[in-house]
Write an enzyme that holds these catalytic residues in place. Sequence first.
Site, PDB file in Angstrom:
ATOM      1  N   LEU A 102     113.156 104.364  64.909  1.00  0.00           N
ATOM      2  CA  LEU A 102     114.147 105.155  65.642  1.00  0.00           C
ATOM      3  C   LEU A 102     113.943 104.840  67.119  1.00  0.00           C
ATOM      4  CD1 LEU A 102     113.930 108.690  63.933  1.00  0.00           C
ATOM      5  CD2 LEU A 102     115.715 106.969  63.651  1.00  0.00           C
ATOM      6  N   ASP A 103     115.028 104.875  67.895  1.00  0.00           N
ATOM      7  CA  ASP A 103     114.910 104.653  69.335  1.00  0.00           C
ATOM      8  C   ASP A 103     114.073 105.765  69.954  1.00  0.00           C
ATOM      9  OD1 ASP A 103     116.611 102.523  69.003  1.00  0.00           O
ATOM     10  OD2 ASP A 103     118.396 103.685  69.533  1.00  0.00           O
ATOM     11  N   GLN A 104     113.553 105.497  71.133  1.00  0.00           N
ATOM     12  CA  GLN A 104     112.693 106.512  71.779  1.00  0.00           C
ATOM     13  C   GLN A 104     113.431 107.824  72.005  1.00  0.00           C
ATOM     14  OE1 GLN A 104     112.826 107.895  74.962  1.00  0.00           O
ATOM     15  NE2 GLN A 104     114.531 106.676  75.771  1.00  0.00           N
ATOM     16  N   HIS A 184     119.755  99.464  67.213  1.00  0.00           N
ATOM     17  CA  HIS A 184     120.677 100.394  67.874  1.00  0.00           C
ATOM     18  C   HIS A 184     121.996 100.551  67.104  1.00  0.00           C
ATOM     19  CE1 HIS A 184     118.063 100.783  71.207  1.00  0.00           C
ATOM     20  NE2 HIS A 184     118.521  99.826  71.984  1.00  0.00           N
ATOM     21  N   LYS A 187     124.466 103.618  67.828  1.00  0.00           N
ATOM     22  CA  LYS A 187     124.945 103.591  69.223  1.00  0.00           C
ATOM     23  C   LYS A 187     125.933 102.442  69.419  1.00  0.00           C
ATOM     24  CE  LYS A 187     120.714 105.592  71.087  1.00  0.00           C
ATOM     25  NZ  LYS A 187     119.397 105.275  71.635  1.00  0.00           N
TER      26      LYS A 187
END
Length: 235
Positions: A102-104, A184, A187
């Site tokens: 998962l992204d930060q 990503h 997004k």
Amino acid sequence: MLLEKILQSQGFGSRKYCQQLIKSGAISINHEICVDTKAKFDLKNFTFKVHGEEFEYREKVYIALNKPQGYECSHQAQYHFSVFDLFDPTLLNRGIQCVGRLDQDTTGLLLLTDDGQFLQALTHPRKHVAKVYELITANPITPEQIRLLEQGVELRNDGIFKASNIKQTSSNQLSLAIHQGVYHQVKRMLAAVGNKVEKLHRSKIGELELPMLAEGEWTYLDQTQIELAKSRMVP
Ligand code: URA
């Protein structure tokens, strides 16, 4: 299994260190201190104490974390904390890995395990385990954007990706499922239809919902939950 081997398998350190731990009287089993490194135990429902703290023997570990914002899924986090900062050294010694990333700035359900087969099963591109995300967008979501997401959008260098089970909960709020996990992805999909993700939260993997955990908290998964995570969602 030999006590010294049990401790080593559970992440307490090298065989030599575990022998020392036993000899020092730090280990108790059934309320009795055991200083015999060669003592053997049946592993079924086996529990033991190390310096008074109780542990349950686990052949493999399966963990659900409610990932907070500001944590990276890598061991050598560069600009933020690492999700591995949230775990005890025993788990790190066992070599737990994130099941996907998962992204930060993404919150929610992150699985970690030291079971390579489980990790493969969930991350293999052909397995198509669904992941459900809740998102807040910068701009109101239009019916046309939903149609495009369902139909499939092109992400540069990666191909065409569709979202399923799209549910709009308010003008700027949506939940959707994706079946892959390219960089990503959510997004970029929202950007491809002309919107922007402001907040992203993963609520489900397969049929496993994020357990009741505060951000940063984690829990071990039981066998039923492990199977739920592996099950595919009907698209
Ligand atoms: N898609 C993204 O864009 N980010 C995540 O963290 C997960 C899915």
